[in-house]
Write a protein that holds these residues in place. Structure first.
Motif, PDB file in Angstrom:
ATOM      1  N   THR A 118     -48.391  37.817 -27.026  1.00 27.00           N
ATOM      2  CA  THR A 118     -47.885  38.828 -26.090  1.00 27.00           C
ATOM      3  C   THR A 118     -48.541  40.171 -26.376  1.00 27.00           C
ATOM      4  O   THR A 118     -48.564  40.625 -27.518  1.00 27.00           O
ATOM      5  CB  THR A 118     -46.361  38.938 -26.207  1.00 27.00           C
ATOM      6  OG1 THR A 118     -45.776  37.734 -25.690  1.00 27.00           O
ATOM      7  CG2 THR A 118     -45.830  40.119 -25.396  1.00 27.00           C
ATOM      8  N   LEU A 119     -49.078  40.777 -25.327  1.00 23.83           N
ATOM      9  CA  LEU A 119     -49.698  42.107 -25.402  1.00 23.83           C
ATOM     10  C   LEU A 119     -48.840  43.092 -24.620  1.00 23.83           C
ATOM     11  O   LEU A 119     -48.562  42.869 -23.433  1.00 23.83           O
ATOM     12  CB  LEU A 119     -51.106  42.073 -24.801  1.00 23.83           C
ATOM     13  CG  LEU A 119     -51.721  43.448 -24.480  1.00 23.83           C
ATOM     14  CD1 LEU A 119     -51.955  44.272 -25.748  1.00 23.83           C
ATOM     15  CD2 LEU A 119     -53.011  43.283 -23.693  1.00 23.83           C
ATOM     16  N   ARG A 142     -47.654  37.701 -21.798  1.00 25.08           N
ATOM     17  CA  ARG A 142     -48.425  36.735 -22.589  1.00 25.08           C
ATOM     18  C   ARG A 142     -49.863  36.687 -22.105  1.00 25.08           C
ATOM     19  O   ARG A 142     -50.111  36.484 -20.910  1.00 25.08           O
ATOM     20  CB  ARG A 142     -47.797  35.351 -22.474  1.00 25.08           C
ATOM     21  CG  ARG A 142     -46.370  35.275 -22.982  1.00 25.08           C
ATOM     22  CD  ARG A 142     -45.776  33.896 -22.771  1.00 25.08           C
ATOM     23  NE  ARG A 142     -46.530  32.855 -23.431  1.00 25.08           N
ATOM     24  CZ  ARG A 142     -47.193  31.890 -22.794  1.00 25.08           C
ATOM     25  NH1 ARG A 142     -47.185  31.831 -21.490  1.00 25.08           N
ATOM     26  NH2 ARG A 142     -47.856  30.989 -23.491  1.00 25.08           N
ATOM     27  N   ILE A 143     -50.787  36.813 -23.024  1.00 28.14           N
ATOM     28  CA  ILE A 143     -52.206  36.675 -22.685  1.00 28.14           C
ATOM     29  C   ILE A 143     -52.463  35.209 -22.329  1.00 28.14           C
ATOM     30  O   ILE A 143     -52.165  34.314 -23.111  1.00 28.14           O
ATOM     31  CB  ILE A 143     -53.094  37.106 -23.866  1.00 28.14           C
ATOM     32  CG1 ILE A 143     -52.882  38.596 -24.163  1.00 28.14           C
ATOM     33  CG2 ILE A 143     -54.562  36.821 -23.556  1.00 28.14           C
ATOM     34  CD1 ILE A 143     -53.529  39.060 -25.461  1.00 28.14           C
ATOM     35  N   THR A 175     -44.356  39.584 -18.427  1.00 29.47           N
ATOM     36  CA  THR A 175     -43.011  39.314 -18.934  1.00 29.47           C
ATOM     37  C   THR A 175     -42.218  40.586 -19.198  1.00 29.47           C
ATOM     38  O   THR A 175     -40.994  40.557 -19.186  1.00 29.47           O
ATOM     39  CB  THR A 175     -43.068  38.515 -20.259  1.00 29.47           C
ATOM     40  OG1 THR A 175     -43.812  39.261 -21.221  1.00 29.47           O
ATOM     41  CG2 THR A 175     -43.709  37.154 -20.057  1.00 29.47           C
ATOM     42  N   HIS A 176     -42.893  41.687 -19.458  1.00 28.12           N
ATOM     43  CA  HIS A 176     -42.203  42.940 -19.811  1.00 28.12           C
ATOM     44  C   HIS A 176     -42.599  44.065 -18.842  1.00 28.12           C
ATOM     45  O   HIS A 176     -43.790  44.290 -18.620  1.00 28.12           O
ATOM     46  CB  HIS A 176     -42.566  43.380 -21.231  1.00 28.12           C
ATOM     47  CG  HIS A 176     -42.015  42.504 -22.310  1.00 28.12           C
ATOM     48  ND1 HIS A 176     -42.314  41.173 -22.425  1.00 28.12           N
ATOM     49  CD2 HIS A 176     -41.175  42.784 -23.334  1.00 28.12           C
ATOM     50  CE1 HIS A 176     -41.686  40.667 -23.471  1.00 28.12           C
ATOM     51  NE2 HIS A 176     -40.983  41.624 -24.048  1.00 28.12           N
ATOM     52  N   PHE A 218     -50.028  50.269 -28.385  1.00 30.23           N
ATOM     53  CA  PHE A 218     -50.276  48.829 -28.355  1.00 30.23           C
ATOM     54  C   PHE A 218     -49.275  48.087 -29.221  1.00 30.23           C
ATOM     55  O   PHE A 218     -48.823  48.596 -30.251  1.00 30.23           O
ATOM     56  CB  PHE A 218     -51.692  48.517 -28.855  1.00 30.23           C
ATOM     57  CG  PHE A 218     -52.769  48.872 -27.878  1.00 30.23           C
ATOM     58  CD1 PHE A 218     -53.039  48.060 -26.786  1.00 30.23           C
ATOM     59  CD2 PHE A 218     -53.508  50.038 -28.040  1.00 30.23           C
ATOM     60  CE1 PHE A 218     -54.029  48.391 -25.874  1.00 30.23           C
ATOM     61  CE2 PHE A 218     -54.507  50.384 -27.138  1.00 30.23           C
ATOM     62  CZ  PHE A 218     -54.759  49.553 -26.048  1.00 30.23           C
ATOM     63  N   GLU A 219     -48.939  46.871 -28.794  1.00 31.14           N
ATOM     64  CA  GLU A 219     -48.121  45.987 -29.619  1.00 31.14           C
ATOM     65  C   GLU A 219     -48.521  44.550 -29.316  1.00 31.14           C
ATOM     66  O   GLU A 219     -48.625  44.166 -28.149  1.00 31.14           O
ATOM     67  CB  GLU A 219     -46.636  46.197 -29.316  1.00 31.14           C
ATOM     68  CG  GLU A 219     -45.740  45.423 -30.259  1.00 31.14           C
ATOM     69  CD  GLU A 219     -44.256  45.648 -29.982  1.00 31.14           C
ATOM     70  OE1 GLU A 219     -43.931  46.465 -29.099  1.00 31.14           O
ATOM     71  OE2 GLU A 219     -43.444  44.988 -30.647  1.00 31.14           O
ATOM     72  N   LEU A 220     -48.775  43.789 -30.390  1.00 32.11           N
ATOM     73  CA  LEU A 220     -49.101  42.372 -30.250  1.00 32.11           C
ATOM     74  C   LEU A 220     -48.001  41.558 -30.910  1.00 32.11           C
ATOM     75  O   LEU A 220     -47.602  41.846 -32.035  1.00 32.11           O
ATOM     76  CB  LEU A 220     -50.452  42.059 -30.907  1.00 32.11           C
ATOM     77  CG  LEU A 220     -51.673  42.672 -30.230  1.00 32.11           C
ATOM     78  CD1 LEU A 220     -52.927  42.461 -31.063  1.00 32.11           C
ATOM     79  CD2 LEU A 220     -51.862  42.084 -28.838  1.00 32.11           C
TER      80      LEU A 220
END
Length: 197
Positions: free
Chosen positions: A30-31, A39-40, A106-107, A151-153
DNA sequence: ATTTTGATCTGCT
DNA sequence: GCAGATCAAAATG
């Protein structure tokens, strides 16, 4: 008795690896950018050694970030219109990266819909330029580290059935067409184009 | 359903 | 000049 090390203490992805190895590992991750994303589901690898890459001809002002340390964002303008997001790979100085081509939203669907002027979730992030617009990427993100805000992975949840990655030729290029460096989640409805076989 | 065109940025010849 | 890691709207079959 030492308990097992928390997963968060280890980097989620080792970006200091060849881009064609990093690219498939990103599928399912998820990015989020400022909490918006998903989701990538589709990526492509590019490398200095290969003529379809922006770095093939050596360093220029535009591609300089890809010659910097791994785990940073390389952002470029595509066809004068779109902003496209890449993750820098390999050791500093090499010039490799992974293009984020599609995301399953998703977000922050509402914010993405406003930015894109569309409702259909299948069209929000299905293509590199669309990803850029939906996540509000622009030149200001070029060179930013991927392990810090905005950024958040987030690691992929273990799926049942487990995630399967499709492989195929990259899209929209005329050189090194033979390299199977496009990766995508098998069966995803959020790809920029289906995988053939 | 497929093809063409406009948007107009960056780097190479 | 021109081609390109693109997309969407318009034109055409």
């Amino acid at each position: 008795m030492p308990r097992s090390r928390p997963a968060a203490s280890r980097p989620l992805i080792d970006f200091e690896a060849p881009s064609h190895e990093v690219a498939p590992r990103l599928i399912g991750v998820t990015l989020l950018v400022d909490g918006v994303g998903g989701r990538i589901v589709e990526t492509e690898a590019y490398d200095r050694e290969e003529p379809a890459s922006h770095t093939f001809g050596g360093q220029t002002p535009r591609n300089a970030v890809m010659f910097g340390p791994a785990g940073h964002a390389y952002v470029y303008r595509s066809y004068g219109i779109h902003w496209c997001l890449n993750f820098v790979c390999r050791e500093a100085g090499h010039g490799a990266g992974v293009l984020i081509r599609a995301i399953e939203p998703t977000h922050g669907l509402d914010r993405m819909r406003r930015r894109r002027g569309l409702d259909d979730p299948r069209l929000l992030c299905a293509g590199p330029g669309r990803v850029g617009q939906a996540l509000a990427i622009d030149a200001g993100f070029n060179g930013m580290a991927l392990d810090a805000p905005p950024f958040e992975l987030v690691a992929a949840a273990e799926g049942h059935p487990p995630l399967v990655v499709d492989v195929g030729p990259r899209i929209g290029i005329s050189k090194a067409v033979e390299l199977p460096w496009r990766f995508g989640e098998k069966g995803s409805r959020y790809l920029s184009k289906p995988f053939r076989r």
